[in-house]
Design a protein around this motif. Structure first.
Motif, PDB file in Angstrom:
ATOM      1  N   THR A 216      12.771  -1.127  11.239  1.00 62.11           N
ATOM      2  CA  THR A 216      12.102  -1.923  10.217  1.00 62.11           C
ATOM      3  C   THR A 216      12.521  -1.445   8.839  1.00 62.11           C
ATOM      4  OG1 THR A 216      10.193  -2.295  11.649  1.00 62.11           O
ATOM      5  CG2 THR A 216       9.866  -2.613   9.280  1.00 62.11           C
ATOM      6  N   TRP A 217      12.836  -2.403   7.972  1.00 65.73           N
ATOM      7  CA  TRP A 217      13.268  -2.082   6.622  1.00 65.73           C
ATOM      8  C   TRP A 217      12.085  -2.137   5.662  1.00 65.73           C
ATOM      9  CZ3 TRP A 217      18.013  -0.273   5.297  1.00 65.73           C
ATOM     10  CH2 TRP A 217      18.996  -0.335   6.283  1.00 65.73           C
ATOM     11  N   THR A 218      11.985  -1.122   4.811  1.00 60.05           N
ATOM     12  CA  THR A 218      10.910  -1.018   3.830  1.00 60.05           C
ATOM     13  C   THR A 218      11.516  -0.934   2.436  1.00 60.05           C
ATOM     14  OG1 THR A 218       9.494   0.167   5.400  1.00 60.05           O
ATOM     15  CG2 THR A 218       8.928   0.335   3.060  1.00 60.05           C
ATOM     16  N   LYS A 219      11.026  -1.766   1.532  1.00 55.92           N
ATOM     17  CA  LYS A 219      11.507  -1.691   0.154  1.00 55.92           C
ATOM     18  C   LYS A 219      10.901  -0.470  -0.530  1.00 55.92           C
ATOM     19  CE  LYS A 219      11.732  -5.478  -2.332  1.00 55.92           C
ATOM     20  NZ  LYS A 219      11.329  -6.606  -3.215  1.00 55.92           N
ATOM     21  N   LEU A 220      11.759   0.405  -1.060  1.00 57.93           N
ATOM     22  CA  LEU A 220      11.311   1.603  -1.756  1.00 57.93           C
ATOM     23  C   LEU A 220      11.169   1.386  -3.248  1.00 57.93           C
ATOM     24  CD1 LEU A 220      13.480   4.366  -0.033  1.00 57.93           C
ATOM     25  CD2 LEU A 220      11.176   3.599   0.577  1.00 57.93           C
ATOM     26  N   ASN A 221      12.037   0.545  -3.818  1.00 55.08           N
ATOM     27  CA  ASN A 221      12.019   0.366  -5.265  1.00 55.08           C
ATOM     28  C   ASN A 221      12.583  -1.010  -5.590  1.00 55.08           C
ATOM     29  OD1 ASN A 221      12.356   0.494  -8.078  1.00 55.08           O
ATOM     30  ND2 ASN A 221      12.762   2.699  -8.018  1.00 55.08           N
ATOM     31  N   GLU A 222      11.808  -1.815  -6.296  1.00 55.16           N
ATOM     32  CA  GLU A 222      12.239  -3.152  -6.699  1.00 55.16           C
ATOM     33  C   GLU A 222      13.371  -3.083  -7.714  1.00 55.16           C
ATOM     34  OE1 GLU A 222      12.496  -7.277  -7.334  1.00 55.16           O
ATOM     35  OE2 GLU A 222      11.513  -6.159  -5.732  1.00 55.16           O
ATOM     36  N   LYS A 223      13.335  -2.094  -8.590  1.00 50.34           N
ATOM     37  CA  LYS A 223      14.355  -1.973  -9.636  1.00 50.34           C
ATOM     38  C   LYS A 223      14.968  -0.576  -9.603  1.00 50.34           C
ATOM     39  CE  LYS A 223      12.413  -5.452 -12.765  1.00 50.34           C
ATOM     40  NZ  LYS A 223      11.979  -5.748 -14.162  1.00 50.34           N
ATOM     41  N   TRP A 224      15.618  -0.286  -8.481  1.00 47.28           N
ATOM     42  CA  TRP A 224      16.263   1.024  -8.302  1.00 47.28           C
ATOM     43  C   TRP A 224      17.372   1.230  -9.329  1.00 47.28           C
ATOM     44  CZ3 TRP A 224      21.152   2.145  -5.517  1.00 47.28           C
ATOM     45  CH2 TRP A 224      21.338   3.508  -5.282  1.00 47.28           C
TER      46      TRP A 224
END
Length: 291
Positions: A216-224
């Protein structure tokens, strides 16, 4: 990983070609590997009407601006061919270019990466429901991530056994939602996890994480990586952080990087303006670092 890294970029490393060439409007969508001390870059070149592929090489990244340009005439992908990924398939010691074309997901092969006209004509991989194709292996299967073209703003993935590559793909599954395009996936050697860099429609990079390519993929940062956390150390050449690739530590389908918290990215950028059409935005290429 660092939640909000600071990025730095210097001068552009590669610019559009002279008037009348296949890339005289923009150069974009770079893919890069280092082989025997030389950087090899494949990219999308744009003139007034068409998307086509080019190749340059140099011992230093700063050499790319003066490198000889090669229009890859041996490729045959129908009306266009662009957005490449390059790697060497370990089991066959063969170079692969994965790209989008009039055939959908497309591949070409070459025994020698130093020979830009040695690439085979494009062949269809068997699916046409996306753009910006990116392949990565976990040792058993090769997974192809791509941006869906059904208006869903999702990233999809298909898989095949390494022995069957580049054919016999599974049905697609959605791995990320509320996002846009150019998914690039890497195995991070520092922590053993997988990271997916995705371009948002507003032209910055999101970063996603998974423990495995089937996970499962999890977003860590919207604006990395965004212009808001990008420092230009010399010229002002971009207001965007658009389609790019992290410089890999290897050349094969495992797509490994040393440390996502200490990396370089080759990316396309441009100063914002009132451009009449996406196709004529004058993108150039630069390098940014998060250290």
């Amino acid at each position: 990983m660092k939640s909000n890294p600071i990025w730095r970029t210097g001068d552009r490393v590669f610019l559009e070609g002279i008037t009348g060439t296949f890339d005289d409007v923009s150069v974009k969508d770079p893919t890069i590997v280092n082989v025997d001390g030389k950087w090899h870059v494949f990219y999308t070149g744009r003139d007034a009407t068409k998307w086509r592929m080019g190749y340059i090489a140099g011992k230093e990244l700063t050499d790319l601006k003066k490198a000889d340009r090669n229009y890859m005439t041996s490729l045959n992908g129908g009306s266009y061919f662009c957005a490449p990924q390059v790697f060497q398939l370990k089991s066959k010691k063969t170079w692969y270019l994965i790209y989008q074309s009039g055939l959908g997901a497309t591949f070409s092969t070459n025994a020698d990466i130093n020979s830009p006209q040695g690439w085979s004509a494009g062949k269809a991989m068997g699916f046409t429901d996306g753009i910006d194709f990116w392949c990565i292996s976990d040792g058993t299967k090769i997974h192809c991530f791509y941006s869906a073209q059904d208006g869903s703003f999702t990233i999809k993935k298909r898989s095949t056994l390494v022995a069957d590559f580049p054919y016999k793909w599974s049905e697609p599954v959605v791995v990320a939602t509320d996002t846009f395009e150019a998914p690039h996936v890497y195995k991070n050697k520092a922590d053993g996890k997988y990271y997916m860099m995705v371009e948002d429609i507003r032209r910055y990079f999101e970063i996603w994480q998974a423990s495995s390519l089937d996970g499962t993929w999890t977003k860590l940062n919207e604006k990395w990586a965004d212009y808001a956390n990008l420092i230009e150390t010399n010229e002002h050449w971009t207001d965007q952080v658009s389609h790019g690739e992290i410089l890999r530590s290897g050349i094969d389908e495992m797509c490994e990087i040393e440390d996502i918290n200490h990396c370089q990215v080759i990316f396309q950028g441009v100063v914002n303006g009132n451009y009449a059409d996406y196709g004529i935005i004058p993108y150039d290429l630069g390098i940014m670092k998060n250290y």
